[in-house]
Design a protein around this motif. Structure first.
Motif, short mmCIF file in Angstrom:
data_model
loop_
_atom_site.label_atom_id
_atom_site.label_comp_id
_atom_site.label_asym_id
_atom_site.label_seq_id
_atom_site.Cartn_x
_atom_site.Cartn_y
_atom_site.Cartn_z
N PRO A 156 37.42 43.37 144.91
CA PRO A 156 37.54 42.29 145.89
C PRO A 156 38.96 41.79 146.05
CG PRO A 156 36.77 41.41 143.81
CD PRO A 156 36.84 42.91 143.65
N TYR A 157 39.87 42.13 145.13
CA TYR A 157 41.20 41.54 145.14
C TYR A 157 42.21 42.42 145.85
CZ TYR A 157 39.61 37.98 141.89
OH TYR A 157 38.96 36.92 141.31
N VAL A 158 43.02 41.79 146.69
CA VAL A 158 44.08 42.46 147.42
C VAL A 158 45.41 41.92 146.94
CG1 VAL A 158 45.13 42.84 149.69
CG2 VAL A 158 42.62 42.87 149.43
N TYR A 159 46.31 42.81 146.55
CA TYR A 159 47.61 42.42 146.03
C TYR A 159 48.50 41.87 147.15
CZ TYR A 159 52.39 42.96 144.31
OH TYR A 159 53.70 42.75 143.98
N LEU A 160 49.17 40.75 146.88
CA LEU A 160 50.11 40.15 147.81
C LEU A 160 51.50 40.21 147.21
CD1 LEU A 160 48.10 36.94 148.84
CD2 LEU A 160 48.15 39.17 149.99
N ASP A 161 52.43 40.71 147.95
CA ASP A 161 53.81 40.81 147.47
C ASP A 161 54.48 39.44 147.51
OD1 ASP A 161 56.13 41.89 146.51
OD2 ASP A 161 56.81 42.65 148.45
N THR A 162 55.03 39.00 146.39
CA THR A 162 55.74 37.73 146.31
C THR A 162 57.05 37.94 145.58
OG1 THR A 162 54.86 37.01 144.16
CG2 THR A 162 53.50 36.55 146.11
N GLU A 163 57.87 36.89 145.54
CA GLU A 163 59.13 36.95 144.82
C GLU A 163 59.03 36.30 143.45
OE1 GLU A 163 62.19 35.32 147.24
OE2 GLU A 163 62.01 36.85 148.81
N ASP A 208 24.99 37.06 134.91
CA ASP A 208 23.72 37.46 135.52
C ASP A 208 22.53 36.69 134.95
OD1 ASP A 208 24.79 39.18 137.32
OD2 ASP A 208 24.16 41.03 136.34
N GLY A 209 22.81 35.62 134.23
CA GLY A 209 21.75 34.81 133.65
C GLY A 209 21.36 35.28 132.26
N ASP A 210 20.78 34.36 131.49
CA ASP A 210 20.31 34.66 130.14
C ASP A 210 21.45 35.20 129.27
OD1 ASP A 210 18.38 34.66 128.17
OD2 ASP A 210 17.81 36.75 128.54
N PHE A 211 22.67 34.69 129.51
CA PHE A 211 23.87 35.06 128.73
C PHE A 211 24.19 36.55 128.83
CE2 PHE A 211 22.69 30.99 127.00
CZ PHE A 211 23.92 30.36 126.77
N LYS A 212 23.83 37.16 129.96
CA LYS A 212 24.21 38.54 130.22
C LYS A 212 25.41 38.54 131.18
CE LYS A 212 20.79 40.41 127.89
NZ LYS A 212 20.09 39.17 127.47
N PHE A 213 26.51 39.12 130.74
CA PHE A 213 27.73 39.16 131.54
C PHE A 213 28.07 40.60 131.88
CE2 PHE A 213 27.85 35.04 129.64
CZ PHE A 213 28.48 34.23 130.57
N VAL A 214 28.36 40.85 133.15
CA VAL A 214 28.57 42.20 133.67
C VAL A 214 30.00 42.33 134.19
CG1 VAL A 214 27.84 43.90 135.39
CG2 VAL A 214 26.15 42.40 134.31
N ASP A 215 30.70 43.35 133.74
CA ASP A 215 32.03 43.67 134.25
C ASP A 215 31.91 44.09 135.71
OD1 ASP A 215 34.55 44.64 134.83
OD2 ASP A 215 34.58 46.15 133.24
N VAL A 216 32.54 43.35 136.62
CA VAL A 216 32.40 43.66 138.04
C VAL A 216 33.44 44.68 138.53
CG1 VAL A 216 31.35 41.45 138.57
CG2 VAL A 216 33.82 41.70 138.79
N ASN A 217 34.21 45.24 137.61
CA ASN A 217 35.06 46.39 137.94
C ASN A 217 36.06 46.07 139.04
OD1 ASN A 217 36.00 49.02 137.75
ND2 ASN A 217 34.52 49.80 139.24
N THR A 218 36.83 45.00 138.85
CA THR A 218 37.83 44.61 139.84
C THR A 218 39.05 45.53 139.84
OG1 THR A 218 38.87 43.12 138.26
CG2 THR A 218 37.19 42.19 139.72
N GLN A 219 39.26 46.29 138.76
CA GLN A 219 40.41 47.19 138.62
C GLN A 219 41.73 46.44 138.73
OE1 GLN A 219 40.11 50.89 140.79
NE2 GLN A 219 37.91 51.00 140.52
N LEU A 220 41.75 45.20 138.26
CA LEU A 220 42.99 44.44 138.21
C LEU A 220 43.91 45.02 137.13
CD1 LEU A 220 41.40 40.90 138.45
CD2 LEU A 220 43.03 41.84 140.10
N PRO A 221 45.21 44.92 137.30
CA PRO A 221 46.12 45.38 136.24
C PRO A 221 45.99 44.50 135.01
CG PRO A 221 47.34 44.27 137.99
CD PRO A 221 45.95 44.42 138.49
N GLY A 222 46.26 45.09 133.86
CA GLY A 222 46.19 44.35 132.60
C GLY A 222 47.54 43.79 132.21
#
Length: 517
Positions: A21-28, A330-344
């Protein structure tokens, strides 16, 4: 190297619906490490601005900066003089301290002239700040948090950190908005961690959650109950002790009490995440977590996908290198990696905010990446539909007909290394036991182990860290995190890979130090 290839093949077989979902924006905006960032509307225009602080290196010179980037309301930012000192190894929080309708800023950390300073900065309403001293003990490598713990209408202050070799955890009561008093709360002294307020027992006063390491290096997580008489009680609720991490309160299950999430490095030097469900009556239950353990980063909690529950943003150094992960609740303390492919990134963090006021969570990353580049990146959330988690897609019955026995765990050849922008103890590395200096040119150092045949790499990391921690007493301050090689089937392959790592660092004029056992 079949075991390695199968991992690559599996990663290609996982696809997601709108999973980026994320689009990189060039900044200074300039990249920094030992850094933090805060989204703050400094000029009351309804758009969040950005304050960043930290250090970077250029031509072997340390550069320490604090920058204010003002939101131009058109999807960009411009830098503005703020009047705030240049800090690194700092912690920041903000509040309308003088109740004049704008956000004031408190900073505690180390300045460019290497003083440890704590300052309150009063906002003139247009993003220029004038400082004054609250009379609190300044600290670095810690955390600060505002909260009214005694419900008197004045903002009090929680601080953890280190100063001149001493470690502190203190609660300061706001007496007259210019005078703060240490209430001697009896909190365990910690640094390299986090400090948070939250009413976990729903009795209408703020309790305390702190994490970090003691002066003796023991990872610790503590929950303190507010007694209502200017004192705090150690609940002794069992929780995993972590350092170089983050711990926070959030109501993950929507039952109107505060659960706890922690992420960091434990006593065994393992990177862990832990979820604790608030069961009421002062009790917490640990629940399973499949989220990736990280250190030297941060954690944020918010309703990322606008579905009414709290999601998690986690960044830092993982077992696999720097990572940034968004986990959907996702409820009931279940968390799912949504695979954003953001840099680390690590030695920095990831920070959510709706900077363009379009009702979604944009994201800013700052820190060091796995190529030792100083990163500062802004991403806009451009989702048109709800994010779906990555789902496995099986094609042509591939795995039904394929012999998977080769993927069983067996021994491989590994080595581990760690780099830092430092000069350990101002001594040549060859003065330390177990160390052999290959090259010595400047204050850029990398430590690299010899090659070991193992099934699991935990013991490799633990031995590597324990040797350096034993022989370099300031390693906790200068450690930039470590990397573990992939597993090699032959010793010759591992030797060649290790030589290439050394060659790469030498080409960047690092001093290379072998850690051999």
């Amino acid at each position: 190297m079949k075991a390695i290839k199968i991992i690559i093949l599996l990663s290609f077989m996982y696809v997601g619906i709108n999973a980026q979902p994320y689009v990189y924006l060039d900044t200074e905006i300039k990249g920094l490490i030992q850094s933090n960032a805060n989204w703050i509307d400094v000029n009351k225009d309804g758009y969040p601005d950005l304050i960043v602080s930290g250090e970077r290196y250029s031509a072997n010179q340390q550069i320490i900066k604090t920058h204010l980037y003002v939101n131009n309301k058109k999807g960009g930012f411009y830098r503005q003089n703020s009047g705030i000192l240049d800090f690194y190894r700092s912690a920041v929080d903000w509040v309308d301290f003088d109740k004049d309708g704008d956000s004031d800023v408190f900073v505690s950390g180390e300045t460019a002239d290497h003083r440890i300073v704590a300052r309150m900065y009063k906002n003139n309403g247009r993003g220029y700040f004038s400082s004054f001293d609250l009379g609190v003990m300044p600290v670095r490598d810690g955390d600060v948090s505002f909260g009214d713990f005694n419900n008197d209408g004045r903002t009090d202050l929680l601080m953890i950190g280190e100063n001149n070799g001493q470690v502190y955890s203190r609660v300061y009561q706001n007496i007259q908005n210019a005078q703060f008093k240490d209430i001697n709360a009896g909190l365990v002294p910690l640094y390299h961690g986090s400090a948070k307020w939250g009413d976990y027992d729903n009795d209408n006063d703020l309790d305390i959650l702190i994490s970090g390491e003691t002066a003796h290096g023991v990872p610790t997580t503590k929950l303190y109950q507010n007694r209502g008489d200017n004192s705090f009680y150690d609940t002794n609720i069992p929780m995993e002790g972590i350092r170089l991490g983050d711990a926070l309160f959030a109501d993950f299950d929507g039952d109107n009490d505060l659960d706890i999430f922690i992420c960091g490095e434990n006593l065994q030097n393992h990177l862990v995440t832990r979820l604790y469900r608030n069961d009421g009556n002062g009790k917490y239950t640990e629940l399973p977590s499949s989220m990736l353990g990280m250190r030297s980063g941060n954690v944020e909690a918010n309703d990322f996908d606008c579905d009414g529950d709290i999601d998690l943003l986690v960044s830092g150094e993982s077992f696999y290198g720097p990572m940034t992960k968004v986990y959907r609740n996702d409820g009931d303390f279940k968390f799912v990696d949504v695979n954003t492919q953001l840099p680390g990134v690590y030695m920095g963090g990831a920070y959510w905010a709706d900077f363009d006021n379009d009702c979604d969570f944009d994201l800013f990353l700052i820190g060091l990446d796995d190529c030792y580049d100083f990163e500062a990146k802004l991403f806009r959330d451009e989702r048109a539909i709800d994010i779906e988690p990555a789902k496995p897609v099986v094609q042509n019955n591939l795995w039904i007909q394929t012999d998977m026995s080769f993927a069983e765990r067996k021994s491989y050849y590994y080595f581990v290394w760690s780099g830092c922008f430092c000069d350990p103890q101002d001594k040549a590395p060859s003065e330390y036991p177990y160390y052999e200096a290959i090259e010595r040119d400047n204050d850029y150092h990398v430590f690299i182990s010899n090659i070991h045949l193992l099934k699991r790499t935990h013991e490799l990391q633990e031995r590597f860290n324990s040797i350096i921690l034993r022989d370099v007493i300031n390693w906790a301050d200068i450690n930039g995190g470590h990397r573990v090689s992939i597993g090699y089937e032959t010793y010759e392959e591992a030797v060649a890979a290790r030589e290439q790592v050394i060659k790469d660092y030498v080409s960047e004029r690092f001093t290379v130090n072998q850690v051999i056992w």
